[in-house]
Design a protein around this motif. Sequence first.
Motif, PDB file in Angstrom:
ATOM      1  N   TYR A   4       0.853  -1.182   0.000  1.00 25.50           N
ATOM      2  CA  TYR A   4       0.000   0.000   0.000  1.00 25.50           C
ATOM      3  C   TYR A   4       0.886   1.226   0.000  1.00 25.50           C
ATOM      4  N   LYS A   5       0.703   2.095  -0.947  1.00 20.97           N
ATOM      5  CA  LYS A   5       1.529   3.290  -0.985  1.00 20.97           C
ATOM      6  C   LYS A   5       1.034   4.284   0.076  1.00 20.97           C
ATOM      7  N   GLU A   6      -0.253   4.530   0.027  1.00 24.08           N
ATOM      8  CA  GLU A   6      -0.847   5.355   1.070  1.00 24.08           C
ATOM      9  C   GLU A   6      -2.029   4.611   1.639  1.00 24.08           C
ATOM     10  N   LEU A   7      -2.056   4.452   2.946  1.00 26.91           N
ATOM     11  CA  LEU A   7      -3.129   3.673   3.556  1.00 26.91           C
ATOM     12  C   LEU A   7      -4.462   4.406   3.413  1.00 26.91           C
ATOM     13  N   PRO A   8      -5.510   3.677   3.043  1.00 27.82           N
ATOM     14  CA  PRO A   8      -6.816   4.332   2.916  1.00 27.82           C
ATOM     15  C   PRO A   8      -7.550   4.483   4.249  1.00 27.82           C
ATOM     16  N   PHE A   9      -6.844   4.263   5.349  1.00 29.60           N
ATOM     17  CA  PHE A   9      -7.485   4.445   6.667  1.00 29.60           C
ATOM     18  C   PHE A   9      -6.437   4.948   7.656  1.00 29.60           C
ATOM     19  N   GLU A  10      -6.928   5.487   8.768  1.00 27.01           N
ATOM     20  CA  GLU A  10      -6.027   5.969   9.816  1.00 27.01           C
ATOM     21  C   GLU A  10      -5.736   4.848  10.801  1.00 27.01           C
TER      22      GLU A  10
ATOM     23  N   ASP B 266      -5.567  -6.424   5.666  1.00 28.52           N
ATOM     24  CA  ASP B 266      -6.555  -7.033   4.766  1.00 28.52           C
ATOM     25  C   ASP B 266      -7.959  -6.925   5.342  1.00 28.52           C
ATOM     26  N   ASN B 267      -8.065  -7.124   6.660  1.00 30.47           N
ATOM     27  CA  ASN B 267      -9.367  -6.970   7.317  1.00 30.47           C
ATOM     28  C   ASN B 267      -9.877  -5.541   7.157  1.00 30.47           C
ATOM     29  N   ALA B 268      -8.977  -4.582   7.330  1.00 32.97           N
ATOM     30  CA  ALA B 268      -9.365  -3.174   7.214  1.00 32.97           C
ATOM     31  C   ALA B 268      -9.854  -2.865   5.802  1.00 32.97           C
ATOM     32  N   ILE B 269      -9.152  -3.393   4.803  1.00 35.30           N
ATOM     33  CA  ILE B 269      -9.527  -3.145   3.413  1.00 35.30           C
ATOM     34  C   ILE B 269     -10.850  -3.849   3.090  1.00 35.30           C
ATOM     35  N   ARG B 270     -10.956  -5.089   3.581  1.00 38.26           N
ATOM     36  CA  ARG B 270     -12.163  -5.879   3.311  1.00 38.26           C
ATOM     37  C   ARG B 270     -13.406  -5.188   3.876  1.00 38.26           C
ATOM     38  N   LEU B 271     -13.267  -4.626   5.092  1.00 40.35           N
ATOM     39  CA  LEU B 271     -14.433  -4.011   5.739  1.00 40.35           C
ATOM     40  C   LEU B 271     -14.564  -2.518   5.406  1.00 40.35           C
ATOM     41  N   LYS B 275     -11.023   4.094  10.338  1.00 43.41           N
ATOM     42  CA  LYS B 275     -10.018   4.199  11.399  1.00 43.41           C
ATOM     43  C   LYS B 275      -9.756   2.832  11.987  1.00 43.41           C
ATOM     44  N   MET B 276      -8.483   2.532  12.169  1.00 44.93           N
ATOM     45  CA  MET B 276      -8.119   1.295  12.843  1.00 44.93           C
ATOM     46  C   MET B 276      -7.646   1.688  14.235  1.00 44.93           C
ATOM     47  N   VAL B 277      -8.337   1.193  15.266  1.00 48.88           N
ATOM     48  CA  VAL B 277      -7.971   1.560  16.630  1.00 48.88           C
ATOM     49  C   VAL B 277      -7.412   0.337  17.341  1.00 48.88           C
TER      50      VAL B 277
END
Lengths: 159, 280
Positions: A4-10, B266-271, B275-277
Amino acid sequence: MLGYKELPFEIMQTGEFYYDLMKSGRIKIVRKIKDPVTLQDPCNIIRRAGASEKFRYFVNATCENFTEMTPNKEHNFCCNAGGGLAGLSNWAAHKARGNRVKAQQIKETGAKVVITPCHNCSTGIKDVIKYWDLGVKNVFFDEILVQTMDIPETLKVGK
Amino acid sequence: MAVKEKIVSRDFKEYVREVNPDVGLDESIKGLTPEKIEKTIKAVLGARTARIRAVLETCIHCGLCSKACQWYLSNDGDPSYAPVAKMRMTIWEMLKRDGKVDAEFIKQCARIVFTECNICHRCSMYCPYGLDVTFIIGLVRRVCFVLGVVPQRQMDQDHAHATTLNQVWLGQNDWLDTMQWQEEEVGAEYKDLRIPIDKEGAEVMWLPLGAEPKTGIYHIERTAKIMHAAGIDWTVPGKDVWDSSNMPMFLRDFATMQRIVRGLFDNAIRLRIKKMVLTE
């Protein structure tokens, strides 16, 4: 590293998440912890990820009587359970002996409660408190928040 | 009180420690041969990258790092606890002897890097050159790990991660069951309280430490309350990986380490969460 170049989440630690909730007003603090408290700075979240001010905001908002350990923030000492040492229960005395400075730090603050934002720190601080017989309590971040935050009556069953 | 038995290092006379039996160190060195040790050391340290050389060739042995280390300060300034000594007694000696060290030496290295250093990075902050001491400690951990000389409890957690992708040997059914049980338990007090599993498009994905569903249930209870009070659209993953801790990272077991991080991402992308906490 993972494609992943830039993560789509924090990505954030729970302490930083609680800070966001309080700052944005989604959680309101209605009580304060009265006992004198101090805060253990977790190495990786403070020294490497720089969350020290957020954690101070959290503690000042939820506790009345907060004393810093010295040194603190980026200059803190490790709890001695970091780096994978948390699981080493058969080395507990060896670890606690190796952290006399932490015991002194806690003693000097005069606090009755040591707040820990990280599970590793929790393990380490408990070992230190027990071995050096400090007579203080170790409390985790989420417990502080649950005790001090406002849970609207309308959310409760039967109201 | 009985006088505790002490060990004095054969290679470094100033290294005196109390005996602390650990199967992972005492038994695992029995299978080592000099050839195996040399081969492993050369495999890990062989290609001396710029990063390794930057530390080893820049260090001037000034000892400023020692006062940064809580082990050194807590043991009345015993120099054998200083970060620079930890490097000198492990990696420097390995390189000086060109990998020709014996099993007893590896055991001592393992004790130093696995039980006397927390990789807290404080020494790097006090080093006048800002050298990454912990990176070197990590390399020695890698050598010891590849040779299988790791304190038993740490190795067990690594095996748990390699097998179940969490540190407490918790199967997927137990994980789901625990979440649903907590939902019922806390939900008895609060209206419409949910612990949503695998909810696509949620704002927050919460990942506990492996020990939370196993021995620290109250953390899940509190988290559910906090999320409910704040009105957060949250979820926990129903599939592996859900444990945010990463023991293999500390042991430098790179294969398992990467599987865990990959699984979380992968879980984060799948869902499709925002924000991942993580608790850890």
